[in-house]
Every structure is written in structure tokens, then in C-alpha cells.
Design an enzyme around this catalytic site. Structure first.
Site, PDB file in Angstrom:
ATOM      1  N   ASP B 309     150.068 -34.310  95.422  1.00 38.77           N
ATOM      2  CA  ASP B 309     148.849 -34.268  96.208  1.00 38.77           C
ATOM      3  C   ASP B 309     147.721 -34.768  95.339  1.00 38.77           C
ATOM      4  OD1 ASP B 309     149.293 -33.434  98.732  1.00 38.77           O
ATOM      5  OD2 ASP B 309     149.416 -31.313  98.179  1.00 38.77           O
ATOM      6  N   PHE B 379     125.654 -19.299 101.365  1.00 42.39           N
ATOM      7  CA  PHE B 379     126.375 -20.027 102.399  1.00 42.39           C
ATOM      8  C   PHE B 379     127.053 -19.032 103.326  1.00 42.39           C
ATOM      9  CE2 PHE B 379     130.112 -22.017 104.174  1.00 42.39           C
ATOM     10  CZ  PHE B 379     129.654 -23.282 104.529  1.00 42.39           C
ATOM     11  N   SER B 386     123.367 -23.454 102.573  1.00 41.28           N
ATOM     12  CA  SER B 386     122.887 -22.485 101.598  1.00 41.28           C
ATOM     13  C   SER B 386     121.548 -23.014 101.103  1.00 41.28           C
ATOM     14  CB  SER B 386     123.870 -22.342 100.448  1.00 41.28           C
ATOM     15  OG  SER B 386     123.988 -23.564  99.769  1.00 41.28           O
TER      16      SER B 386
END
Lengths: 563, 696
Positions: B309, B379, B386
Site C-alpha cells: 500500500d 475538530f 478546527s
């Protein structure tokens, strides 16, 4: 001393072999893999034959079916041969009115020709009718060689097929091998040797009066047709008892040279067919070089041994038992190639070779007839050693071993070891049985190491399906006929069955493409390892036996003792 | 784990191993190793004959010595196995303790108890608040929270998880970044991995790996051939009895033949085989990797293609701020300042990277938060923003700064009546297209500009991939990015191939495609959507931080959650096979010298004019003093070489990431030719010592 002419001839031999083998290989590949390019009249014959025998030559066979076909075909061959020998008196083409063959001899001979061994416990001219020789033995000369080619191709298909099941069709392989490969070469070859003076006739033996006034019977017969195939099919069973030492079988220096060349040519050519099929001609050359090196090494040991001074007679280049017409070098070249290539025809008596030349001849056979070896069988025997080498080399580079992209796992290792074990078992155990039984020792002509070598050689020849004899041993006894017959069966099918089992396992596997991390089987380092494995496995198994046979004889001879 | 590393020979381990060498004499255990079992039978047979001859009043010190060394051979092989086992056990014990486990706040009644994640069972209820790592897979039964699931999905944007409905499942290893949820645990933790691993280093329960089985067959086959050789040798020698002055029962006695057999059968590799297997697993554990089967470790050595990945493996898992793009009329410093202020208390990696970028670019120092009298807005999943509100009581400038996704800031600005420049929107689109993530900063309801968050390739990763390439392994990067970004990152990281805009099912497809071509695939994954691919891959390594599903699907777990760990795993796999191959070669090559010691000794009496000087004495290349000393020296050499090679078996043959041919040449030279030479020297030295001591 080495002779200049000898060296010249041997170089010519190796050069011609190296030149012709790829050609033969190319041709056989054409036959099997490029069918559209075959001449139409031959394919018609092929189709007719296939139709005549009502065989399904298109059915794809898995390994068990293929193996069963091989075994049943060979079994029928043995039964047929036994029957025509046992009743030859009642059959045609028997001008000498030869009696029916004794049953154990008949069985031995049948096994011998079906297994491509051509061990002869009999003398052809005083035992077998023309009918048996032609309809029985010559036919088996063809089909036993064809069986070897078929099994080799089954294995090859197992290697090149990606996740399949089929190893091809035995009947198809058999017919193709005979019709396109063995028959054309044999016909051409027999014409050539007839031109050189080999006999080919149905007339009865000639009775002549010699210059001294003695009566002599000169055996004749349809020899050339059988001799051609016995040379090219690595059969080796002579039409006459003296085999290629008999002038009607091997009349000129040219035939002698061609015999040596042709007895090795098809096994050698098949290496290149194999290379084409596995798409790696480099790999084929690697195999060829290892085999050629082993052959050349054996030849030079033998030749040097013949050329060195014998301390018993204080002379070198002794001619006793050698091919007196063609000289020591041609005798030794013949003895080395015929034992390496599992042919078994001889132009000199191997019992008369110097002990070290006998050592080489025996080693060639004991290694499993893999130095070119029999037609087909030599290469598949070598592939067994390649598989073992790949296994050890693969581990050494840290990968699950792969051969041409196919993983070599416990199944392949198990059957490979079995294929090595079977002939070794015959040589060691059967020799031992012969040495401790009365029926075994009573046939021995010589005592001491030479007698020991006679027995050891016999079973090495049987197990390797070579067929040459050391001479000196009276093998035409019930004991030896049975033991040798059994030895030939184990030596042949103890390898064929494992080979087909391995093919059956490989055919199902994926092919891993090559990468920088995979083992290459076509370079120098691999050939060194392969050579090492062959020599060490062979040496470790047979060194004690060989040291008690030819080696001790040589050492004793050096100190002036002979047997 | 490094800190717990034991020396090669720890005293306690050695002591236990010596005891175990004897307990392993149990025939049931010995039978598992056919080669050593054969030695034991030979030793037993000779011992029996020795006792029997003692009863008849005949004593042979020579036979006694041979018998002792035969038993030593068995003991030494047992010892090798026991040492490897002991080291493995020590390793797994410390692994259990040293393993850093996540903890969970388990609810017991109304009380919260901190428990280790591995103690959680199905049905337990835990509480997770901002900053907590969810200890195990479970279901949200109360509350709503935003959760960073980048560990499993590779997607760095947080997702909402709430009780009821489709979004209630949470996975272990993910992190709550805002709010509080109550989770009911739905799976038992993967401590079974450890149990499985431990079984790999204990010979009693250890299953042989496929290559080990194949090698055992080869060794057994060779042993059978040698058994034939030795038995028939006696028959051959008996045939020569008329030519010998001494009876063959004396110079080729059963005891001497057993000695020959033991020397010939591959006892070196046979004796060390299980030690090599165990220590391979042990080495793997010292890298903090747990394997569920030995087969997987071996397969790791065969990997041709490695699927990785991008996020977290090739690039740092979280995106880093790389550039500020101010709106028209806004200075670089102003956006930098606003961005930094809004991120000062943002503890996410992205937030920190913004502070750092501003500092590096404009020399803006992080300021003391309390001095600013600022009120930070964290947030939340609802606002998706935020920021910070600064209301200086002494009347300073009032600043309301927000940063967040373009959509959220746009809504926020426009609803407050501010403007959202088209150029900013354009920039946002550009950044998105290039594969980076845009964040918009607004101050006092005015959009100041865009922050670009970019993937950063991990340091040193390029060298790692180059190393893999030399090993013959191809790397394939999987990323959800568009092809443009993917190309750039692929080039930067030096991967061989990449799949851009990959959906989870693409991984599985790629693996199947490569496997169909015959390649062996290794994959590293951590997400639930990786599970099918991990299961399909030949070697699937799950991150310990990954989901339970991923961990169950793979066949190895990396406790450090370090994706480049695969290189070590491959090395361990290769070393395992190489050590076996090298010692097999060594063992077989040894036999040549042993033949030249024993064959002349056994056959010396044949055709001898004087005692022991027959023609085959010419084979006594080493000029060993006497037939007895030759046989004894060979047996002693054969036994002590096992002990001498124990360190090699435990450490493994040295592996260098080079092409196969180079490795083969090297190992062939060392273990093949070395194996031919060493015993000639060794046997000669032992012979000299034995003769000097007068033992023969």
C-alpha cells in the site's frame, strides 16, 4: 603411448558428434512438434497404422494412463517374444532347424530386448531362428527405443505444460518415433553398412573348406537390418555372438567409426530436442557438455590405462581380446561409448580391457546410464540427477527449488531418489546374492578380483539396461537368467515409473517465470554442481564395490600379480 | 526485542539443553529424525554386541571407544535441537512480556478499569475518548465520534462512527480523534498468534515445513543407499576371505561397519535439521514478527512480487503540509501565521506539520498558547473544522481562524456573509487533482488561502526497494491516487510498478493475475478490506495495528507494524533454506574423505604380504596411523562436526541480497569444496592426537 592418428580420430569423433547432434535434435522436434511439415505419404502410413490397430491416438493421457500403456505394451512384447522363442521350431524362417529355446533363456532374452538392454545369454547364430531375430528381436529393437523416446517426451510435456493434466498419448509417440525417426535412419544406415559388406540374406549358413582344408560353417542371415537399429536404438544385441567384433557385422574401419558415432547420436540429439521443447537451447548445451565431459574423461582414463605399461607383461597396448583389425584406441573408444550410451554392442571383449578401462566401463553403467545413455532413457535418467541437483542448489540459494519454472517438492524428490535407488539396489544386492550362492559362484570363470568384476559388471549391465557382457561369466544358467532378467526389469521400470510419476506431478504445477532470484540451470556453475552430484552420488554408492573389483586388480597388477 | 537478545549460548539454556539431550533419547522422539534414529539403532546394536562379547570374556577398548562416540553422535544431535528450542522458548517468553499492547478502558459496572487489549473478550464493554486507540474490533453502542481509520483504509480523512445503523462497527487499532464512544467488543483478541508461534519453536508440536520434508526424504533415501552399500560391502569382503590372513569378522566387524554407516549417512545435516528450522522461527521472532506457520516463512524466501500500500508503507501514513497558497491580496506571511495559529494545539500529524512548515518557511515560531489568551476549537465530526478564537481582553486584535476541508470552510464563510474566491476554489481543485489534499484557512470569515497536504516518501525506502530488486523481488505500489500522483511517488520511491486509482478489489485481482503467471506474492496489509488479498497472497503480513480481520487473514503479524519488515522476513526465509542446503552439501561432500579413511582401513588386510599393507592401502591418502585409528578418527570427526556447526545452524548461513548465481557460487565454494577438504584435515589431526595419546 598416445598415437597422433588416434588423437586425430577422437577429435573427429567429438567434432562430428557435436555437429550432428543438434541436427538430429532439430529433426526429432520437427516430427513431434511441427506435424504439418511432415511428408504426406508418411502421415498417410501413420494414419493407416493408427486406424489398423484401432488405437485412439488423440486421447490425452494422464500419467497413470500413460504409464499403464507403456507397461501393458512392454508386457505384451515380452509374452510374444517368449512364445515365438519357445516354439521357433514350428515357425518359418529357421533354415538351420534350431530347436525351441529353453524357457528361462527365452524369458531372459524377451525381457532383455523389451527393456532395450539386449543382454544376450545366448549366441545368436546357434540359438535363434531368422524368424525370431527379425519378427521378434528387431521389432523390439525399434519399439524399445521408441518407448524410451515416448517416456522422455511424456516427462518433457510434464515440464513445459502449465497446470495441465495430459502427458500426451503413448501410442501416438510410439508410432511417430518408429515411423519418422528410427525407421528412416535405420533404413539409410543399413543400406550404407550393406555397402560396406555387412550381410543381409535369408540363405542358410555357408559351409566352406578353408585353405588348410578344414571345414568351416560361416553364419549368415538378415543381419544388416538388425544391426542398423541395434546401433542407433542403443540396443546392442548382436546378430552374431561376437557382435561388432565379427567381420560380417562390422566389416571396415568406416563401419566401426559409424557404429560408435551412431550408437550415441540419437541419445545425444534428443538433448537438443528437449532443449527446443523446454525453450532453452542453453540448457540443452549445458547437459550436452556435462555428458560429453564425462564421456571424454572416461575415454582418456581408459585410453591412458591401455597405453601405460602392464607390469605383468611389461608391455603396453596389449591386444588380447581387442579388436585386432582396428587397434587398441578403437576398442577403447567403442568400450567407453557403448557403456556410456547404454548400447552394449562390443567390438572387443571387456574382460580383456585393462582393469582401469574396465573400471570406466562399469562406472559408466553404474552411474545409471546417463552419459548420453539409452535412447530417451539416458536423458530422463540425467533429468533425475538434474532434479536432485536443482533441489540442493535451490536450497543453497534460499528458494524452494525450481526446475525450468516447476517447483521441486517432496513428491519429486521421493520418486527421484527411488529412481536412483532401484538400479543401485540391483547392482549391489544381486551381486551379493551371486557371490554367496553356489549357483552364482559356479558360473565364474576367474577367481579373485577378476571374478568379482565379472559378477559386478553383469549386474551393472543389467541394471543400466546396457547389455554388454564382461565375458568370462557363464550367464546361461537358470540362476543368472532369472536374476539378470529381474535386474533388467527393475533397472528399466524402476526408473520409468518414477519418471512418469514425476511428470504427472510436474504437469499440474504452475510455471514460475525466471527472475534474478531464481536458479539458472544453464550456466557453468550449475554444470559444475551437476557434475559433482553425479560423481559423488555414484562414487559414494559404488566406490567400495569398485575398489574391491577393478581398482584392487589394477593395484595388484601394478605389483605384478594377475588373475 | 533487541534489548532482550540473548548471547548465542546462554548458560541457563545450555544447562537445560544438556539435560534435554538425554531426555530426547526417548525412541518415540528419536524416530522423528530418521537419520539420527539410524545412528541410535547402530549404536544400540554395537553396544549389545560389546556386552555380549564381554560376557564371553572378550574386551575391546577400540570397540568401546567407537560405541561411545556413536552415542555421542546421537547426543550431540539432540543437544543441537535442544539449544535451538531453548533459545526459541526464551525468545517467545520475552516476546510475550515485551510486546507493547494497547490498553482499553473496560467498563465494570460503573467503574472504568484499564485492561490490556489481549485480556478483552467478546462481550466486554470499553470506553474510548479522543486520543484513545480502540483496543479491539467492536460495535459502537453509545455516542458518536470521528475516528482515524487510516491504519485500515489508508484514507487519512477521519470517518464518523455512531451507535445504531451502518456506521457502528469500529476496528481495533483505529484511533478516536474526537468525542467519546462506548464499544462492545465483538472478537477475541489475536493472542492465538503467539500460541501458534510458540508451537513453531518447540519440536514436540512442530510441524515440518514442505522443504524440510522434501529434504528429509532425500536424506532418508541417501541413508538407505548407504545401508545397502555397507551391508553388501561385508558380503564382498567375505568373498575375498581366501586372500586375507585375518578373518573378515575382525577387520570388517559389525561395529566397524556401523561406524562406516554412521560416517556415510548425512548425520551432520540430519542432526542439525530441526535446530535450523527452530532457529529460523526464532530469528523471525527476534524481528518482532509472528508467523502462524513455518510454511509461510519458507514461502517468504520464494516471493517474486511484493504488493505494498502506498499510504503508511511507502509514504508516511499522514499527509504533511508542503505549501501555502495565499488568495489574491493575501501575503504569504499572513496565511502562514493564520495557519500556524490555528494548528498550535492541533496534535494530529497534519496539524503539527503545518506548524513546522510555517516555522521553516517564514521563521514563524510557535507561540505560547496561554499568552495569546486563545480559545482553541477542536475538530469535530459535525463541523469538520478546527481553529482558534483569540479575544485579547486587553483589547488587542480579535481573530477568529478556522481551517478545514474546502467544502466546510466554504459553507462556513458564505453562511457568515464572507467571500470564497473562485481562484481559491480553482487552487483547491488543482491540488486535489495532483493527488494532494487541500485545506482552506479562513480568518474572520475571509478565506485566506489553501494549504497543500502532500504525501511524503519515507526516508531510505528507495534503498530498501533497490535491495529487494537485487534479491529478484518486484515491488508493486497500490494507491487510490490518480495516475499522475502515483507516477510521481512511484518514481520517487523507486517501485517497479504501481496501480493507481485502485479499489480494494483491485488488490485481490492483481494478486490473482500475478499468481496465474506463476509468481509468488507477498503482501503487507492492515485494513479489513485487505483481508481477502492477505488471504490470497502466498505470504500475507498483517500489521499488528491493523484490524482483526486482516490479522486473521494473513499468515504473519508484524508486531512493530513496520511495512518494510518484509525484507527481514524474506531474509529469514531464504536463510532457512540456504542453511539447510549448505549443510546438506557439506555433509555429502564430507563422505569422500571418510571413504578414504575407512575403506583402506577395512580392506587393508586383503592380499597383504605383511600385516595391514594390502594393495588398497594406497587409498590411505591421509596416511592414517592404523586401520583402528582411521575408523575411530572418522567417527570422532563425524560426531564433533555436529557440535561445531551448531552456531552456524542457529545463526544461519550469511545472506547477502545478490543474484542467485553469485550466492550459489559462494555457497558451493565454502560448503562444497570446503566440505571436501575440511574432513581430510580434521580426520588427520584427530588421528595424530589419538596416536599420540595411545588410544588406539
Amino acid at each position: 603411448m598416445f598415437k597422433f592418428n588416434d588423437i586425430l580420430q577422437i577429435l573427429a569423433f567429438f567434432a562430428l558428434l557435436t555437429l550432428l547432434s543438434p541436427l538430429i535434435g532439430w529433426y526429432i522436434n520437427l516430427v513431434f512438434n511441427r506435424e504439418s511439415r511432415l511428408p504426406a505419404f508418411l502421415t498417410k502410413i501413420e494414419n493407416y497404422l493408427i486406424g489398423f490397430f484401432k488405437i485412439d491416438a488423440t486421447a490425452e493421457m494422464d500419467w497413470k494412463t500413460y504409464c499403464f500403456s507403456v507397461l501393458i505394451f512392454n508386457f505384451i512384447g515380452i509374452v510374444f517374444l517368449v512364445l515365438i522363442q519357445a516354439f521357433q521350431q514350428y515357425l518359418p524362417l529357421n533354415p538351420q532347424k534350431l530347436p525351441n529355446v529353453e524357457i528361462f533363456l527365452a524369458i531372459n532374452t524377451a525381457i532383455s530386448f523389451v527393456t532395450n538392454t539386449n543382454w544376450q545369454s545366448y549366441a545368436g547364430e546357434t540359438t535363434l531362428s531368422y524368424f525370431v531375430q527379425m519378427i521378434g528381436l528387431t521389432v523390439q529393437n525399434f519399439v524399445s527405443a521408441a518407448t524410451g523416446i515416448a517416456v522422455l517426451f511424456a516427462l518433457t510435456r510434464g515440464i513445459v505444460t502449465r497446470q495441465g493434466k495430459s502427458l500426451g498419448n503413448f501410442w501416438n509417440d510410439l508410432v511417430k518415433s518408429v515411423l519418422y525417426v528410427l525407421l528412416p535412419i535405420a533404413i539409410l544406415f543399413s543400406v550404407v553398412i550393406i555397402g560396406q559388406g555387412v550381410v543381409q540374406t535369408f540363405t542358410s549358413y555357408a559351409d566352406v573348406t578353408t585353405l588348410e582344408g578344414a571345414k568351416q560353417t560361416i553364419p549368415l542371415g538378415p543381419a544388416a537390418s538388425q544391426i542398423a537399429i541395434k546401433q542407433i536404438g542403443t540396443n546392442g544385441g548382436g546378430f552374431f555372438n561376437a557382435n561388432s567384433a565379427f567381420p560380417f557385422e562390422n566389416p571396415t574401419p568406416l563401419t566401426n567409426f559409424l557404429y560408435v558415432l551412431f550408437l550415441i547420436l540419437i541419445p545425444s540429439g534428443l538433448i537438443f530436442t528437449y532443449g527446443k521443447m523446454v525453450k532453452s537451447s542453453k540448457h540443452a548445451w549445458m547437459i550436452y557438455c556435462v555428458m560429453l565431459f564425462l564421456l571424454a574423461f572416461g575415454f582418456f582414463v581408459s585410453y591412458a590405462s591401455e597405453c601405460s605399461t602392464n607390469n605383468v607383461f611389461h608391455a603396453s597396448g596389449l591386444m588380447e581380446g581387442k579388436e585386432t583389425r582396428f587397434g587398441v584406441m578403437n576398442s577403447v573408444l567403442y568400450s567407453t561409448t557403448t557403456t556410456a550410451a547404454s548400447n552394449g554392442s562390443v567390438n572387443a571383449m571387456h574382460s580383456s580391457l585393462s582393469p582401469m578401462a574396465g573400471f570406466v566401463a562399469m562406472t559408466n553403467m553404474m552411474l545409471g546410464e546417463i552419459i548420453f545413455g539409452g535412447v530417451g532413457s539416458g536423458l530422463y535418467g540425467m533429468i533425475i540427477f538434474i532434479i536432485l541437483t536443482v533441489f540442493i542448489a535451490g536450497l543453497m540459494i534460499g528458494r524452494t527449488p525450481e526446475y525450468l519454472g516447476k517447483k521441486i517438492e517432496s513428491f519429486e524428490v521421493k520418486w527421484s531418489i527411488l529412481a536412483v535407488l532401484a538400479p543401485s539396489f540391483v547392482i549391489l544386492v544381486f551381486s551379493s546374492i551371486a557371490l554367496i550362492t553356489k549357483s552364482g559362484t559356479s558360473s565364474m570363470l576367474n577367481s579373485g578380483p577378476h571374478g568379482f568384476s565379472e559378477v559386478l559388471y553383469t549386474f551393472a549391465s543389467a541394471a543400466g539396461n546396457n547389455g554388454s557382457a564382461f565375458a568370462g561369466l557363464n550367464a546361461n544358467t537358470a540362476f543368472y537368467n532369472i536374476m539378470i532378467g529381474l535386474g533388467m526389469l527393475i533397472g528399466r521400470y524402476g526408473v520409468i515409473v518414477p519418471i512418469l510419476a514425476i511428470a504427472g506431478s510436474l504437469v499440474k504445477k504452475k510455471i514460475t517465470p525466471l527472475s534474478a532470484g531464481s536458479l539458472t540451470t544453464d550456466n557453468f556453475i550449475f554444470s559444475v554442481l551437476l557434475f559433482g552430484i553425479i560423481i559423488i552420488v555414484g562414487a559414494l554408492t559404488f566406490f567400495p564395490a569398485l575398489s574391491l573389483g577393478p581398482l584392487i586388480e589394477q593395484l595388484l597388477m601394478n605389483s605384478g600379480v594377475s588373475f | 526485542m533487541e534489548k532482550n537478545k540473548k548471547g548465542l549460548f546462554d548458560k541457563a539454556i545450555i544447562k537445560q539443553a544438556i539435560i534435554d539431550s538425554f531426555t530426547k533419547m526417548n525412541p518415540k522422539l528419536l524416530m522423528k529424525n530418521p537419520v539420527i534414529f539410524m545412528v541410535a539403532i547402530g549404536a544400540l546394536l554395537s553396544s549389545f554386541l560389546f556386552v555380549e562379547s564381554l560376557v564371553r570374556g572378550y574386551y575391546s577398548g577400540f570397540n568401546l571407544q567407537i560405541i561411545l562416540w556413536l552415542w555421542f553422535t546421537v547426543l550431540f544431535a539432540n543437544f543441537a535441537e535442544a539449544v535451538a528450542e531453548g533459545r526459541g522458548k526464551a525468545q517467545s517468553d520475552s516476546l510475550k512480556n515485551a510486546r507493547t499492547t494497547t490498553t482499553g478502558r473496560k467498563l465494570q459496572g460503573n467503574k472504568e478499569v484499564i485492561v490490556s487489549a489481549i485480556d478483552l473478550r467478546v462481550g466486554d464493554v470499553v470506553v474510548c475518548e479522543t486520543g484513545d486507540v480502540i483496543p479491539a474490533d467492536g460495535e459502537v453502542i453509545e455516542g458518536i465520534a470521528s475516528v482515524d481509520e487510516s491504519a485500515i483504509t489508508g484514507e487519512s480523512a477521519p470517518v464518523i462512527r455512531e451507535s445504531g445503523g451502518d456506521r457502528s462497527a469500529v476496528t481495533g487499532g483505529t484511533k478516536v480523534i474526537s468525542d467519546k464512544i462506548v464499544i462492545k467488543i465483538t472478537t477475541n483478541p489475536g493472542d492465538t498468534f503467539l500460541d501458534r508461534m510458540i508451537s513453531l519453536v518447540e519440536s514436540a508440536t512442530r510441524k515440518k515445513t514442505p522443504n524440510e520434508i522434501a529434504l528429509s526424504i532425500l536424506l532418508s533415501g541417501l541413508s538407505i543407499i548407504f545401508l545397502l552399500v555397507v551391508i553388501t560391502l561385508r558380503i564382498f569382503i567375505d568373498f575375498y576371505q581366501p586372500y586375507s590372513k585375518i578373518p573378515s569378522s575382525e577387520f570388517a566387524s559389525i561395529t566397524i561397519l556401523v561406524a562406516l554407516l554412521v560416517c556415510l549417512i548425512p548425520t551432520t545435516i540430519g542432526g542439525l535439521l530441526s535446530a535450523i528450522g527452530i532457529s529460523g522461527m526464532d530469528r523471525l521472532m527476534s524481528h518482532n514478527v509472528i508467523a502462524t506457520s513455518g510454511r509461510a516463512v519458507e514461502a517468504a524466501g520464494d516471493i517474486d512480487v511484493l504488493l505494498l500500500d502506498k499510504t503508511g508503507t511507502i509514504t508516511l501514513g499522514n499527509r504533511m503540509a508542503s505549501e501555502f497558497y495565499p488568495a489574491d491580496g493575501v501575503s504569504q506571511e499572513r496565511i502562514g501565521d493564520a495557519a500556524q495559529l490555528s494548528s498550535l494545539s492541533d496534535e494530529t500529524p497534519e496539524g503539527r506539520s503545518i506548524v513546522i512548515l510555517a516555522k521553516e518557511k517564514y521563521g514563524l515560531r510557535g507561540r505560547d498558547i496561554s499568552e495569546l489568551e486563545a480559545h482553541f476549537i477542536p475538530f469535530t465530526a459535525q463541523t469538520k473544522m478546527s481553529g482558534v478564537d483569540i479575544h485579547p481582553e486587553n483589547g488587542g486584535e480579535k481573530r477568529i481562524i478556522r481551517k478545514g476541508s474546502a467544502a466546510a470552510i466554504k459553507d462556513y464563510v458564505i453562511s457568515a456573509g464572507g467571500k470564497f474566491d473562485d481562484k481559491i476554489q480553482q487552487r483547491v481543485n488543482d491540488i486535489s487533482k495532483s493527488g494532494s489534499t487541500p485545506l482552506v484557512v479562513a480568518e474572520n470569515y475571509e478565506a485566506l488561502g489553501v494549504i497543500e497536504l502532500k504525501d511524503v516518501v519515507k526516508g531510505g525506502i528507495k534503498e530498501r526497494f533497490a535491495q529487494l530488486r537485487r534479491m529478484g523481488i518486484r515491488t508493486v505500489m497500490i494507491t487510490g491516487d490518480n495516475p499522475l500522483t502515483a507516477t510521481a511517488i512511484a518514481a520517487e520511491a523507486g517501485v517497479d510498478e504501481f496501480i493507481a486509482e485502485a479499489k480494494p478489489e483491485d488488490k485481490l485481482k492483481k494478486i490473482r493475475d500475478e499468481q496465474a503467471k506463476g509468481y509468488m506474492i507477498g503482501m503487507i496489509g492492515d485494513g479489513t478490506n485487505d483481508a481477502p488479498a492477505l488471504a490470497q497472497a502466498d505470504v500475507g503480513i498483517a500489521m499488528n495495528s491493523g484490524t482483526q480481520a486482516a490479522r486473521e487473514a494473513g499468515n504473519m503479524v508484524d508486531l512493530d507494524s513496520n511495512p518494510t519488515k518484509l525484507i527481514e522476513v524474506v531474509e529469514v526465509g531464504k536463510q532457512l533454506l540456504m542453511t539447510r542446503g549448505a549443510l546438506t552439501t557439506f555433509s555429502i561432500a564430507n563422505d569422500v574423505a571418510k571413504y578414504f579413511a575407512i575403506i583402506p582401513a577395512i580392506t587393508a588386510g586383503l592380499f597383504a604380504q605383511s600385516m595391514n599393507k594390502g594393495p588398497l592401502s594406497a587409498l590411505n591418502l591421509m596416511h592414517l596411523a592404523s586401520p583402528q585409528s582411521a575408523v575411530l578418527s572418522a567417527v570422532i570427526f563425524n560426531a564433533i562436526i555436529i557440535i561445531m556447526l551448531v552456531p552456524l545452524a542457529l545463526k544461519g548461513v550469511k545472506y547477502r541480497p545478490t543474484g542467485a548465481s553469485v550466492i550459489l557460487r559462494r555457497n558451493l565454494l565454502i560448503y562444497g569444496f570446503g566440505g571436501l577438504l575440511v574432513p581430510f584435515i580434521g580426520i588427520k589431526i584427530i588421528d595424530v592426537i589419538l596416536t599420540a595419546l595411545g588410544l588406539v
